[in-house]
Design a protein around this motif. Structure first.
Motif, PDB file in Angstrom:
ATOM      1  N   GLY A 168       0.700  40.476  14.956  1.00 23.17           N
ATOM      2  CA  GLY A 168      -0.376  41.154  15.151  1.00 23.17           C
ATOM      3  C   GLY A 168       0.229  42.622  15.768  1.00 23.17           C
ATOM      4  O   GLY A 168       1.164  43.137  15.162  1.00 23.17           O
ATOM      5  N   GLU A 169      -0.461  43.201  16.654  1.00 25.32           N
ATOM      6  CA  GLU A 169      -0.078  44.554  16.995  1.00 25.32           C
ATOM      7  C   GLU A 169      -0.125  44.556  18.685  1.00 25.32           C
ATOM      8  O   GLU A 169      -1.109  44.144  19.306  1.00 25.32           O
ATOM      9  N   VAL A 170       0.881  44.964  19.360  1.00 26.66           N
ATOM     10  CA  VAL A 170       1.016  45.387  20.704  1.00 26.66           C
ATOM     11  C   VAL A 170       0.471  46.905  20.950  1.00 26.66           C
ATOM     12  O   VAL A 170       0.545  47.584  20.222  1.00 26.66           O
ATOM     13  N   PHE A 171      -0.679  46.664  21.833  1.00 22.77           N
ATOM     14  CA  PHE A 171      -1.364  48.033  22.338  1.00 22.77           C
ATOM     15  C   PHE A 171      -0.912  48.757  23.374  1.00 22.77           C
ATOM     16  O   PHE A 171      -1.544  49.734  23.617  1.00 22.77           O
ATOM     17  N   GLY A 172      -0.011  48.248  23.907  1.00 20.48           N
ATOM     18  CA  GLY A 172       0.417  48.760  25.296  1.00 20.48           C
ATOM     19  C   GLY A 172       0.143  47.903  26.479  1.00 20.48           C
ATOM     20  O   GLY A 172      -0.171  46.873  26.190  1.00 20.48           O
ATOM     21  N   PRO A 173       0.341  48.488  27.792  1.00 21.03           N
ATOM     22  CA  PRO A 173       0.349  47.441  28.897  1.00 21.03           C
ATOM     23  C   PRO A 173      -1.043  47.673  29.361  1.00 21.03           C
ATOM     24  O   PRO A 173      -1.932  48.118  28.794  1.00 21.03           O
ATOM     25  N   SER A 174      -1.245  46.218  30.017  1.00 17.36           N
ATOM     26  CA  SER A 174      -2.693  45.649  30.602  1.00 17.36           C
ATOM     27  C   SER A 174      -3.165  46.830  31.474  1.00 17.36           C
ATOM     28  O   SER A 174      -2.104  47.285  32.501  1.00 17.36           O
ATOM     29  N   PRO A 175      -4.228  47.061  31.508  1.00 11.93           N
ATOM     30  CA  PRO A 175      -4.693  48.190  32.803  1.00 11.93           C
ATOM     31  C   PRO A 175      -4.562  47.328  34.098  1.00 11.93           C
ATOM     32  O   PRO A 175      -4.363  48.211  35.107  1.00 11.93           O
ATOM     33  N   ARG A 176      -4.556  46.277  34.247  1.00 18.16           N
ATOM     34  CA  ARG A 176      -4.305  45.445  35.275  1.00 18.16           C
ATOM     35  C   ARG A 176      -2.871  45.386  35.880  1.00 18.16           C
ATOM     36  O   ARG A 176      -2.498  45.140  37.373  1.00 18.16           O
ATOM     37  N   GLU A 177      -1.915  44.850  35.010  1.00 19.14           N
ATOM     38  CA  GLU A 177      -0.548  44.780  35.184  1.00 19.14           C
ATOM     39  C   GLU A 177       0.156  45.443  33.996  1.00 19.14           C
ATOM     40  O   GLU A 177       0.163  44.713  33.086  1.00 19.14           O
ATOM     41  N   ALA A 178       0.886  46.635  34.436  1.00 23.04           N
ATOM     42  CA  ALA A 178       1.604  47.268  33.329  1.00 23.04           C
ATOM     43  C   ALA A 178       2.547  46.738  32.828  1.00 23.04           C
ATOM     44  O   ALA A 178       3.019  47.041  31.822  1.00 23.04           O
ATOM     45  N   HIS A 179       3.226  45.508  33.364  1.00 25.38           N
ATOM     46  CA  HIS A 179       4.279  44.871  32.689  1.00 25.38           C
ATOM     47  C   HIS A 179       3.820  43.602  31.724  1.00 25.38           C
ATOM     48  O   HIS A 179       4.487  43.008  31.068  1.00 25.38           O
ATOM     49  N   ILE A 180       2.388  43.297  31.560  1.00 24.81           N
ATOM     50  CA  ILE A 180       1.881  42.513  30.601  1.00 24.81           C
ATOM     51  C   ILE A 180       1.637  43.246  29.524  1.00 24.81           C
ATOM     52  O   ILE A 180       0.605  44.296  29.655  1.00 24.81           O
ATOM     53  N   LEU A 181       1.933  42.939  28.492  1.00 20.71           N
ATOM     54  CA  LEU A 181       1.674  43.800  26.969  1.00 20.71           C
ATOM     55  C   LEU A 181       0.135  43.116  26.400  1.00 20.71           C
ATOM     56  O   LEU A 181      -0.027  42.002  26.214  1.00 20.71           O
ATOM     57  N   MET A 182      -0.768  44.033  26.018  1.00 19.73           N
ATOM     58  CA  MET A 182      -1.812  43.701  25.421  1.00 19.73           C
ATOM     59  C   MET A 182      -1.483  43.469  23.866  1.00 19.73           C
ATOM     60  O   MET A 182      -0.854  44.442  23.317  1.00 19.73           O
ATOM     61  N   PHE A 183      -2.008  42.343  23.255  1.00 21.41           N
ATOM     62  CA  PHE A 183      -1.642  41.875  21.752  1.00 21.41           C
ATOM     63  C   PHE A 183      -3.089  41.317  21.269  1.00 21.41           C
ATOM     64  O   PHE A 183      -3.680  40.998  21.697  1.00 21.41           O
ATOM     65  N   ALA A 184      -2.913  41.937  20.069  1.00 17.51           N
ATOM     66  CA  ALA A 184      -4.022  41.616  19.023  1.00 17.51           C
ATOM     67  C   ALA A 184      -3.573  40.766  18.042  1.00 17.51           C
ATOM     68  O   ALA A 184      -2.931  41.450  17.113  1.00 17.51           O
ATOM     69  N   PRO A 185      -3.950  39.684  17.771  1.00 15.98           N
ATOM     70  CA  PRO A 185      -3.338  39.040  16.790  1.00 15.98           C
ATOM     71  C   PRO A 185      -3.922  39.397  15.381  1.00 15.98           C
ATOM     72  O   PRO A 185      -5.125  39.915  15.415  1.00 15.98           O
ATOM     73  N   LYS A 186      -3.372  39.416  14.197  1.00 15.75           N
ATOM     74  CA  LYS A 186      -3.710  39.617  12.752  1.00 15.75           C
ATOM     75  C   LYS A 186      -4.735  38.719  12.526  1.00 15.75           C
ATOM     76  O   LYS A 186      -4.598  37.797  12.576  1.00 15.75           O
ATOM     77  N   VAL A 187      -5.937  39.113  11.927  1.00 12.65           N
ATOM     78  CA  VAL A 187      -7.097  38.363  11.488  1.00 12.65           C
ATOM     79  C   VAL A 187      -6.874  38.166  10.073  1.00 12.65           C
ATOM     80  O   VAL A 187      -6.565  39.117   9.085  1.00 12.65           O
ATOM     81  N   GLY A 188      -7.008  37.077   9.605  1.00  9.89           N
ATOM     82  CA  GLY A 188      -6.920  36.407   8.346  1.00  9.89           C
ATOM     83  C   GLY A 188      -5.631  36.604   7.870  1.00  9.89           C
ATOM     84  O   GLY A 188      -4.798  36.480   7.084  1.00  9.89           O
TER      85      GLY A 188
END
Length: 188
Positions: A168-188
């Motif tokens: 998938g894709e990493v979109f950057g840090p979470s707004p709540r905790e900057a050290h936790i990365l936001m990740f969106a899994p690839k669909v399909g």
């Protein structure tokens, strides 16, 4: 608990004598493959190894060094084990069995220790007599292999994800905790 920035800062300072790893992960962006090591059911949070060439090289180097010395390392005496002790313990890594891995003692309760496996991103309870001494800095020169991630908003896995590869894709840090990365899994 293991994802809070205050915990990670404390652990990284104790184990690795440096916190630059935690700061450097906030800059990761783009397509990524992740090997999920642990997750918290019904939440978007999980620990994973970001599958890169550098990580693969670090993993080989670390595991080879640990395998070479593991049987020669002395077991720790109970009185030497306390919160913050860096050591080596056997970690269950799935149906395939177990592996000796670097860990940090979270707590000591009677004849058990609660440890955090820094390269797998999860805690486990182990007998005190099963902890091996691993305090030489050379074994702590490689940054932790696993790091915290958060699935995109609205995605909550119904069960523990473990030993799965997510693309998938990493979109950057979470707004709540900057050290936790936001990740969106690839669909399909």
């Amino acid at each position: 608990m293991e994802m809070r920035s205050s915990f990670l800062l404390h652990m990284l300072r104790d184990c690795f004598k440096n916190v630059t790893w935690l700061l450097s992960i906030t800059k990761v962006l783009g397509k990524a493959g992740l090997l999920v090591m642990d997750s918290i059911p019904q939440t978007p949070y999980f620990w994973a190894i970001h599958l890169t060439e550098e990580c693969h090289q670090n993993m080989q180097k670390l595991f080879a060094a640990l395998a070479e010395v593991e049987s020669e390392l002395p077991f720790l005496a109970s009185q030497d084990i306390q919160r913050g002790t860096r050591c080596l313990a056997e970690c269950i890594v799935g149906d395939e069995g177990s592996a000796w891995n670097r860990c940090w003692v979270l707590d000591k309760v009677e004849n058990l220790a609660v440890v955090f496996f820094v390269d797998f991103g999860h805690s486990h309870t182990v007998p005190l007599h099963a902890l091996r001494k691993l305090d030489k800095d050379e074994f702590w020169a490689i940054s932790p292999l696993a790091q915290p991630f958060m699935l995109q908003e609205g995605v909550f896995p119904p069960q523990v994800m473990m030993r799965q590869i997510l693309e998938g894709e990493v979109f950057g840090p979470s707004p709540r905790e900057a050290h936790i990365l936001m990740f969106a899994p690839k669909v399909g």
